[in-house]
Design a protein around this motif. Structure first.
Motif, PDB file in Angstrom:
ATOM      1  N   PHE A  45      -3.297  12.313   2.106  1.00 61.05           N
ATOM      2  CA  PHE A  45      -4.557  11.845   1.825  1.00 61.05           C
ATOM      3  C   PHE A  45      -5.828  12.433   1.745  1.00 61.05           C
ATOM      4  O   PHE A  45      -7.000  11.959   1.014  1.00 61.05           O
ATOM      5  CB  PHE A  45      -4.791  10.594   2.816  1.00 61.05           C
ATOM      6  N   SER A  46      -5.910  13.726   2.260  1.00 62.48           N
ATOM      7  CA  SER A  46      -7.231  14.626   2.184  1.00 62.48           C
ATOM      8  C   SER A  46      -7.376  14.915   0.826  1.00 62.48           C
ATOM      9  O   SER A  46      -8.195  15.490   0.551  1.00 62.48           O
ATOM     10  CB  SER A  46      -6.787  15.842   3.140  1.00 62.48           C
ATOM     11  N   PHE A  95     -11.136  12.518   4.030  1.00 62.90           N
ATOM     12  CA  PHE A  95     -10.984  12.150   2.461  1.00 62.90           C
ATOM     13  C   PHE A  95     -11.505  13.118   1.745  1.00 62.90           C
ATOM     14  O   PHE A  95     -12.676  14.043   2.210  1.00 62.90           O
ATOM     15  CB  PHE A  95     -11.281  10.805   2.180  1.00 62.90           C
ATOM     16  N   ARG A  96     -10.972  13.552   0.415  1.00 60.82           N
ATOM     17  CA  ARG A  96     -11.802  14.481  -0.309  1.00 60.82           C
ATOM     18  C   ARG A  96     -13.182  13.837  -0.787  1.00 60.82           C
ATOM     19  O   ARG A  96     -13.391  12.872  -1.069  1.00 60.82           O
ATOM     20  CB  ARG A  96     -11.005  14.691  -1.695  1.00 60.82           C
ATOM     21  N   ALA A  97     -14.152  14.881  -0.598  1.00 59.63           N
ATOM     22  CA  ALA A  97     -15.319  14.335  -1.255  1.00 59.63           C
ATOM     23  C   ALA A  97     -15.679  14.379  -2.613  1.00 59.63           C
ATOM     24  O   ALA A  97     -14.717  14.743  -3.417  1.00 59.63           O
ATOM     25  CB  ALA A  97     -16.617  15.642  -0.761  1.00 59.63           C
ATOM     26  N   GLY A  98     -16.434  13.267  -3.075  1.00 58.88           N
ATOM     27  CA  GLY A  98     -16.812  13.158  -4.249  1.00 58.88           C
ATOM     28  C   GLY A  98     -15.808  11.934  -5.029  1.00 58.88           C
ATOM     29  O   GLY A  98     -15.185  11.406  -4.117  1.00 58.88           O
ATOM     30  N   ASP A  99     -16.113  11.646  -6.394  1.00 62.51           N
ATOM     31  CA  ASP A  99     -15.339  10.836  -6.835  1.00 62.51           C
ATOM     32  C   ASP A  99     -14.491  11.102  -7.940  1.00 62.51           C
ATOM     33  O   ASP A  99     -14.272  10.078  -8.828  1.00 62.51           O
ATOM     34  CB  ASP A  99     -16.330   9.269  -7.055  1.00 62.51           C
ATOM     35  N   GLU A 100     -14.538  12.389  -8.347  1.00 62.37           N
ATOM     36  CA  GLU A 100     -13.833  12.632  -9.431  1.00 62.37           C
ATOM     37  C   GLU A 100     -12.129  12.493  -9.362  1.00 62.37           C
ATOM     38  O   GLU A 100     -11.877  12.475  -8.272  1.00 62.37           O
ATOM     39  CB  GLU A 100     -14.163  14.337  -9.924  1.00 62.37           C
ATOM     40  N   PRO A 101     -11.598  12.003 -10.355  1.00 66.65           N
ATOM     41  CA  PRO A 101      -9.953  11.720 -10.274  1.00 66.65           C
ATOM     42  C   PRO A 101      -9.376  12.896  -9.941  1.00 66.65           C
ATOM     43  O   PRO A 101      -9.636  14.234 -10.469  1.00 66.65           O
ATOM     44  CB  PRO A 101      -9.742  11.316 -11.697  1.00 66.65           C
ATOM     45  N   ARG A 102      -8.311  12.746  -8.980  1.00 68.15           N
ATOM     46  CA  ARG A 102      -7.613  13.964  -8.728  1.00 68.15           C
ATOM     47  C   ARG A 102      -6.809  14.651  -9.989  1.00 68.15           C
ATOM     48  O   ARG A 102      -6.204  13.573 -10.416  1.00 68.15           O
ATOM     49  CB  ARG A 102      -6.634  13.575  -7.576  1.00 68.15           C
ATOM     50  N   THR A 103      -6.664  15.789  -9.758  1.00 69.35           N
ATOM     51  CA  THR A 103      -5.919  16.507 -10.795  1.00 69.35           C
ATOM     52  C   THR A 103      -4.381  16.513 -10.645  1.00 69.35           C
ATOM     53  O   THR A 103      -4.169  16.978  -9.323  1.00 69.35           O
ATOM     54  CB  THR A 103      -6.520  17.848 -11.342  1.00 69.35           C
ATOM     55  N   ALA A 160       0.675  -1.161   0.158  1.00 69.13           N
ATOM     56  CA  ALA A 160       0.181  -0.010   0.028  1.00 69.13           C
ATOM     57  C   ALA A 160       0.864   1.089   0.057  1.00 69.13           C
ATOM     58  O   ALA A 160       0.525   2.276  -0.729  1.00 69.13           O
ATOM     59  CB  ALA A 160      -0.986   0.229   1.288  1.00 69.13           C
ATOM     60  N   LEU A 161       1.834   1.221   0.654  1.00 74.14           N
ATOM     61  CA  LEU A 161       2.830   2.278   0.671  1.00 74.14           C
ATOM     62  C   LEU A 161       3.402   2.793  -0.805  1.00 74.14           C
ATOM     63  O   LEU A 161       3.623   3.855  -0.906  1.00 74.14           O
ATOM     64  CB  LEU A 161       4.034   2.315   1.970  1.00 74.14           C
ATOM     65  N   GLN A 162       3.824   1.733  -1.396  1.00 74.60           N
ATOM     66  CA  GLN A 162       4.123   1.934  -2.791  1.00 74.60           C
ATOM     67  C   GLN A 162       3.224   2.532  -3.502  1.00 74.60           C
ATOM     68  O   GLN A 162       3.547   3.495  -4.208  1.00 74.60           O
ATOM     69  CB  GLN A 162       4.834   0.371  -3.345  1.00 74.60           C
ATOM     70  N   GLN A 163       2.089   2.091  -3.610  1.00 70.07           N
ATOM     71  CA  GLN A 163       0.999   2.636  -4.246  1.00 70.07           C
ATOM     72  C   GLN A 163       0.856   3.975  -3.858  1.00 70.07           C
ATOM     73  O   GLN A 163       0.673   5.080  -4.762  1.00 70.07           O
ATOM     74  CB  GLN A 163      -0.466   2.038  -3.944  1.00 70.07           C
ATOM     75  N   PHE A 164       0.752   4.532  -2.651  1.00 69.21           N
ATOM     76  CA  PHE A 164       0.558   5.915  -2.067  1.00 69.21           C
ATOM     77  C   PHE A 164       1.782   6.842  -2.598  1.00 69.21           C
ATOM     78  O   PHE A 164       1.461   8.009  -2.995  1.00 69.21           O
ATOM     79  CB  PHE A 164       0.428   5.970  -0.713  1.00 69.21           C
ATOM     80  N   ARG A 165       2.883   6.297  -2.530  1.00 68.74           N
ATOM     81  CA  ARG A 165       4.027   7.085  -3.037  1.00 68.74           C
ATOM     82  C   ARG A 165       4.070   7.488  -4.492  1.00 68.74           C
ATOM     83  O   ARG A 165       4.567   8.652  -4.849  1.00 68.74           O
ATOM     84  CB  ARG A 165       5.196   6.517  -2.299  1.00 68.74           C
ATOM     85  N   ARG A 166       3.532   6.549  -4.927  1.00 70.88           N
ATOM     86  CA  ARG A 166       3.736   6.676  -6.527  1.00 70.88           C
ATOM     87  C   ARG A 166       2.374   7.883  -6.828  1.00 70.88           C
ATOM     88  O   ARG A 166       2.458   8.486  -7.853  1.00 70.88           O
ATOM     89  CB  ARG A 166       3.114   5.344  -7.330  1.00 70.88           C
ATOM     90  N   MET A 167       1.395   8.146  -5.943  1.00 68.26           N
ATOM     91  CA  MET A 167       0.558   9.140  -5.855  1.00 68.26           C
ATOM     92  C   MET A 167       1.171  10.413  -5.411  1.00 68.26           C
ATOM     93  O   MET A 167       0.315  11.373  -5.255  1.00 68.26           O
ATOM     94  CB  MET A 167      -0.684   8.921  -5.490  1.00 68.26           C
ATOM     95  N   ASN A 168       2.256  10.472  -5.128  1.00 70.27           N
ATOM     96  CA  ASN A 168       2.685  11.655  -4.382  1.00 70.27           C
ATOM     97  C   ASN A 168       2.250  11.840  -3.164  1.00 70.27           C
ATOM     98  O   ASN A 168       2.109  13.146  -2.401  1.00 70.27           O
ATOM     99  CB  ASN A 168       2.607  12.968  -5.265  1.00 70.27           C
ATOM    100  N   ILE A 169       1.665  10.825  -2.358  1.00 72.15           N
ATOM    101  CA  ILE A 169       1.445  10.996  -1.039  1.00 72.15           C
ATOM    102  C   ILE A 169       2.367  10.562   0.081  1.00 72.15           C
ATOM    103  O   ILE A 169       2.717   9.247  -0.182  1.00 72.15           O
ATOM    104  CB  ILE A 169       0.148   9.803  -0.621  1.00 72.15           C
ATOM    105  N   PHE A 170       2.954  11.272   0.722  1.00 74.04           N
ATOM    106  CA  PHE A 170       4.196  11.098   1.597  1.00 74.04           C
ATOM    107  C   PHE A 170       3.829  11.457   3.010  1.00 74.04           C
ATOM    108  O   PHE A 170       4.506  10.976   3.942  1.00 74.04           O
ATOM    109  CB  PHE A 170       5.235  12.115   1.255  1.00 74.04           C
TER     110      PHE A 170
END
Length: 311
Positions: free
Chosen positions: A98-99, A131-139, A83-93
């Motif tokens: 996560f918000s 978490f961010r509300a909604g389900d639109e992809p993060r820009t 899971a950590l690998q997935q998050f870091r690929r999304m620039n979540i550090f």
């Protein structure tokens, strides 16, 4: 209620030893061996009946976990490596990153199940986030310096820093130092920004300020911006002929430009004239043939760009 596994046991027979919980038995046998060694007579005999009292050790209290903050590194959240690998690929550090993601987007990731999403949500809520509300992809697209947000008309010094759309970690760093509005941010000098943020983050701040059509106060020179790492060399405006020859430092360093100044070449225009004439400056220590060739190409390329624009 007492835990009988932690209560003292009087051990007299093999059956008593067999009743010791398996997890305690190694410690029990070591203690029994020590007890025999202490009580044994010189002839290796024991006086009287064997009656060994086993007191299970009290496990050491686990150290208190580090209190969560928005800037807690995700590596300290007890999440699985996949899971950590997935998050870091999304620039979540950090936890606060996560918000910027919706729970639904999280749930679609490989190696991230509903239990992990629920745990992260609990941790976010413990620091006042979610978490961010909604389900639109993060820009994730990087804003261009010349882009103008649609809300530019309402953007001003009173705008909260969140209105700059900074990355969560950058925003967290600034708010930790008491900055709350765009106006307060603009009052910082390039040197102060450099002391607060890494180069990547201060370039992010300055890029977004420019994207909203504002600058620091007072407006720094291009050389100041470069010296303090707010703008990469590739984004600097090339100096005009009226500029000091020292303004060429981002491209050629301090040595050649200071050498030119010491030789009486005070402006870019004077150096430009020499470049156009093809003559290497005489008596200038610090500008060798290779450096002079680079300077000429740089200055004459600007002439080529001007000619192309006129044509």
């Amino acid at each position: 209620m007492l835990n009988i596994d932690k209560e003292p046991r009087t051990l007299r027979t093999v059956s008593d030893f067999a009743a010791v919980p398996p997890g305690q038995l190694p410690d029990c046998l070591r203690a029994f061996k020590h007890w025999i060694q202490v009580r044994a007579a010189p002839a290796d005999t024991l006086d009287g009946p064997v009656e060994f009292v086993w007191v299970p050790p009290v496990p050491a209290a686990a150290p208190a976990s580090e209190a969560l903050t928005p800037l807690t590194d995700i590596g300290k959240l007890g999440l699985r490596p996949g899971a950590l690998q997935q998050f870091r690929r999304m620039n979540i550090f950090a936890l606060e990153d996560f918000s910027a993601v919706s729970a639904a987007e999280m749930g679609r990731l490989v190696n991230v199940g509903s239990t992990t999403v629920a745990r992260i949500r609990d941790m976010l809520r413990s620091v006042g986030l979610d978490f961010r509300a909604g389900d639109e992809p993060r820009t994730r697209a990087r804003p261009r310096p010349d882009a103008r947000p649609t809300e530019a008309a309402s953007f001003g010094d009173a705008t909260p820093l969140v209105g700059l759309r900074l990355k969560p970690q950058t925003l967290g760093k600034l708010t930790l130092h008491g900055l709350r509005t765009v106006g307060e941010l603009r009052e910082l000098t390039p040197a102060q920004l450099a002391a607060l943020l890494t180069m990547r983050r201060r370039q992010e701040v300055f890029r977004l300020l420019r994207a909203h059509g504002v600058n620091l106060r007072p407006q720094p020179t291009e050389l100041e911006l470069w010296r303090h790492g707010l703008v990469p060399v590739a984004d600097l405006a090339r100096p005009s002929d009226e500029s000091s020859v020292l303004s060429l430092q981002p491209w050629f360093g301090a040595g050649p430009t200071e050498a030119a100044l010491d030789a009486g070449i005070a402006t870019v225009g004077q150096l430009h004239a020499l470049a156009a004439a093809g003559a290497m400056p005489a008596g200038v220590r610090g500008i060798g043939p290779s450096t002079w060739s680079r300077i000429r190409r740089f200055l004459l390329a600007r002439d080529g760009a001007r000619s192309a624009s006129v044509a």
